[in-house]
Design an enzyme around this catalytic site. Structure first.
Site, PDB file in Angstrom:
ATOM      1  N   GLU A   1      -6.285  10.172   8.949  1.00  0.00           N
ATOM      2  CA  GLU A   1      -4.908  10.087   9.475  1.00  0.00           C
ATOM      3  C   GLU A   1      -4.706  11.020  10.669  1.00  0.00           C
ATOM      4  O   GLU A   1      -3.869  10.777  11.524  1.00  0.00           O
ATOM      5  CB  GLU A   1      -3.888  10.405   8.374  1.00  0.00           C
ATOM      6  CG  GLU A   1      -3.955   9.394   7.253  1.00  0.00           C
ATOM      7  CD  GLU A   1      -2.604   8.893   6.767  1.00  0.00           C
ATOM      8  OE1 GLU A   1      -1.582   9.534   7.058  1.00  0.00           O
ATOM      9  OE2 GLU A   1      -2.584   7.858   6.090  1.00  0.00           O
TER      10      GLU A   1
ATOM     11  N   HIS B   1      -8.808   4.090   3.367  1.00  0.00           N
ATOM     12  CA  HIS B   1      -9.080   4.878   4.576  1.00  0.00           C
ATOM     13  C   HIS B   1     -10.574   5.025   4.862  1.00  0.00           C
ATOM     14  O   HIS B   1     -10.954   5.317   5.987  1.00  0.00           O
ATOM     15  CB  HIS B   1      -8.484   6.283   4.438  1.00  0.00           C
ATOM     16  CG  HIS B   1      -6.994   6.345   4.609  1.00  0.00           C
ATOM     17  ND1 HIS B   1      -6.124   5.750   3.738  1.00  0.00           N
ATOM     18  CD2 HIS B   1      -6.223   6.943   5.555  1.00  0.00           C
ATOM     19  CE1 HIS B   1      -4.873   5.983   4.137  1.00  0.00           C
ATOM     20  NE2 HIS B   1      -4.913   6.702   5.230  1.00  0.00           N
TER      21      HIS B   1
ATOM     22  N   ASP C   1       0.855  -1.184   0.000  1.00  0.00           N
ATOM     23  CA  ASP C   1       0.000   0.000   0.000  1.00  0.00           C
ATOM     24  C   ASP C   1       0.890   1.233   0.000  1.00  0.00           C
ATOM     25  O   ASP C   1       2.053   1.166   0.359  1.00  0.00           O
ATOM     26  CB  ASP C   1      -0.881  -0.007   1.255  1.00  0.00           C
ATOM     27  CG  ASP C   1      -1.860   1.149   1.271  1.00  0.00           C
ATOM     28  OD1 ASP C   1      -2.709   1.222   0.376  1.00  0.00           O
ATOM     29  OD2 ASP C   1      -1.763   2.020   2.170  1.00  0.00           O
ATOM     30  N   SER C   2       0.309   2.367  -0.382  1.00  0.00           N
ATOM     31  CA  SER C   2       1.055   3.619  -0.352  1.00  0.00           C
ATOM     32  C   SER C   2       1.455   4.003   1.072  1.00  0.00           C
ATOM     33  O   SER C   2       2.394   4.756   1.260  1.00  0.00           O
ATOM     34  CB  SER C   2       0.213   4.741  -0.956  1.00  0.00           C
ATOM     35  OG  SER C   2      -1.017   4.839  -0.269  1.00  0.00           O
TER      36      SER C   2
ATOM     37  N   TYR D   1      -0.388   8.255  -2.796  1.00  0.00           N
ATOM     38  CA  TYR D   1      -0.350   8.049  -4.242  1.00  0.00           C
ATOM     39  C   TYR D   1      -1.521   8.774  -4.927  1.00  0.00           C
ATOM     40  O   TYR D   1      -1.480   9.003  -6.140  1.00  0.00           O
ATOM     41  CB  TYR D   1      -0.456   6.559  -4.586  1.00  0.00           C
ATOM     42  CG  TYR D   1       0.767   5.715  -4.250  1.00  0.00           C
ATOM     43  CD1 TYR D   1       1.913   6.254  -3.668  1.00  0.00           C
ATOM     44  CD2 TYR D   1       0.768   4.346  -4.528  1.00  0.00           C
ATOM     45  CE1 TYR D   1       3.006   5.456  -3.371  1.00  0.00           C
ATOM     46  CE2 TYR D   1       1.873   3.545  -4.243  1.00  0.00           C
ATOM     47  CZ  TYR D   1       2.989   4.108  -3.661  1.00  0.00           C
ATOM     48  OH  TYR D   1       4.076   3.316  -3.377  1.00  0.00           O
TER      49      TYR D   1
ATOM     50  N   CYS E   1      -3.838  -0.797  -2.119  1.00  0.00           N
ATOM     51  CA  CYS E   1      -4.068   0.621  -2.433  1.00  0.00           C
ATOM     52  C   CYS E   1      -4.992   0.724  -3.652  1.00  0.00           C
ATOM     53  O   CYS E   1      -4.690   0.193  -4.726  1.00  0.00           O
ATOM     54  CB  CYS E   1      -2.719   1.259  -2.749  1.00  0.00           C
ATOM     55  SG  CYS E   1      -2.803   2.968  -3.290  1.00  0.00           S
TER      56      CYS E   1
ATOM     57  N   CYS F   1     -11.294   3.456  -1.349  1.00  0.00           N
ATOM     58  CA  CYS F   1     -10.016   3.891  -0.755  1.00  0.00           C
ATOM     59  C   CYS F   1      -9.923   3.217   0.603  1.00  0.00           C
ATOM     60  O   CYS F   1     -10.911   3.124   1.330  1.00  0.00           O
ATOM     61  CB  CYS F   1      -9.975   5.409  -0.622  1.00  0.00           C
ATOM     62  SG  CYS F   1      -8.526   6.010   0.279  1.00  0.00           S
TER      63      CYS F   1
END
Lengths: 281, 281
Positions: free
Chosen positions: B155, B190, B10-11, B42, B73, B188
């Site tokens: 995040e 997240h 993953d990024s 990314y 990702c 995504c």
């Protein structure tokens, strides 16, 4: 022979707000700019990685034989200035000390507290508080506030009038909305684009200082001191080099620079990555 | 001899939400994970750079002789899946097709539109609409929405209950708040952390599909088909490798994974960068 340029590097597009100030104060200077858009942002990364990337950016620009190097990125200035100075054969000017100096002047005049706004890494480094205390042991109270969402908000094209921008500004800056006077130090290249909204939210007791603008003044002063100012006949140019995505850089950069750069060139990884042979901490 | 692991890259930290689903459905599998935290995110980068970085991440993990590679990702899956498959000697499973397949099933049952939420690059690639149309030419209406602020919000540690999260969710998803039924595809890694808040905002007409969870089911199915499922006596482990900042990765990763990885190891640039000798488009 063309005049030697000023080299400016940044983690991405934000440093163009510093270039804008350089253009305002030094319109005859030519500027070469490196934006590390392949590895942006630096504000969430470790000191070691920021240091390594910063030296690689600056080293790339040495091929243009610059008069001096400006670390426009606050995170790079906060975390890597000593290492940049050790690694490069030309003078390096960061944005932290010029910003701190101007904030201190403003705070002393108004007997205000100094709020420092920056990325996660800039705030964690305590580079601004350290610079303020170095400049004046009797520094006023310092209020550091990490504002990680300001960068993506600006990059998304939101202005201060946008509802999300307002919610985020209120969330971060509520502690400053008191009757006490504040100097608010914009310790990130993206934040000047939200300055009006911040001013409006905080009201007239807040004095806003932009590290980028202060840095342009220091560069002008240094060029004068070293008799390196460009001839008034020189038509300053802006040549931009990016490690990724020139179209996105142009589109977002326009809001920071407010003029067209003369060129935006993609640089291949082999040309900048791995240039750091210095041991970063 | 230890069982061959599943490789996941993953990024950054987000792919741990996919690992969490793998753990739920395949608790006996060992997992090796590479998070490219030095170059994250990314989602704002060019296809060429995403492709190059993705291949470097996956190549790093080949040293563990994985059974298969999961491109956790969404941006990498959307922009680089073909190139990853061409460059790697093992099967590569992306998150786009599993997510698209599940969304289509849910939409067909309820005669709903499909909203695809993703990063700037994932949405610009149109990978999800293309996958949906490939799976079913009579695809229902597709509503793609780029949600760039969701990643930094998560995040930063904000939950769906936070005022800023709510303002951002309302800003992006207002067009979906109608009386029509919607399938909302979380494109995504997240976004699952905001799923409850999205569900609450959109109400009971919205069906949420997480590409990560669907991918774990596809991985389980493929391991069954190829008789490669780990023995039930195997105690699955999670070994994490990151290109920057293990402490930040651990701190933020805990919310995605909801268990402790067995190790988090910093990988030097020389060990992963420059591993891509493939021509990316």
């Amino acid at each position: 022979m063309p005049a030697r340029p000023i080299a400016v590097f940044d983690s991405g597009v934000g440093g163009l707000s510093v270039v804008r100030q350089l253009r305002k104060h030094l319109p005859h200077e030519s500027i070469v700019y490196f934006g590390d858009s392949a590895r942006v942002p630096y504000g969430t990364k470790s000191p070691r990685t920021v240091c390594r990337f910063s030296i690689e950016c600056a080293r790339y620009l040495l091929r243009f034989d610059p008069k001096l190097v400006v670390a426009a990125c606050n995170t790079a200035s906060a975390l890597a200035l000593d290492e940049l100075r050790a690694a490069l054969p030309v003078e390096v000017i960061g944005v932290v000390e010029p910003g701190a100096r101007a904030a201190l002047q403003a705070a002393t005049m108004s007997n205000a507290r100094i709020a420092v706004l920056g990325t996660e890494a800039t705030i964690a480094s305590e580079a601004y508080p350290k610079a303020l205390r170095r400049l004046a042991p009797q520094t006023p109270e310092i209020v550091p506030i990490a504002c990680p969402l300001f960068v993506p908000i600006v990059e998304e094209g939101r202005t201060g009038a946008d509802a999300v921008s307002r919610a985020v500004i209120a969330d971060y800056l509520a502690p400053l909305r008191t009757s006490d006077p504040h100097v608010v130090l914009l310790g990130c290249t993206h934040y000047p684009l939200l300055a009006d909204a911040i001013r409006e939210y905080l009201g007239p007791k807040a004095t806003i200082v932009d590290s980028g603008e202060q840095t342009a003044l220091v560069v002008a002063e240094r060029l004068g001191q070293t008799h390196a100012t460009a001839d008034r006949a020189n038509r300053g140019t802006i040549q931009v080099f990016v490690s990724d995505n020139p179209p996105r850089f142009r589109a977002i950069g326009a809001r920071f620079l407010q003029e067209e750069p003369h060129s935006v060139t993609l640089v291949a990884a082999e040309e900048y990555a791995g240039l750091d042979r210095v041991d970063c901490p």
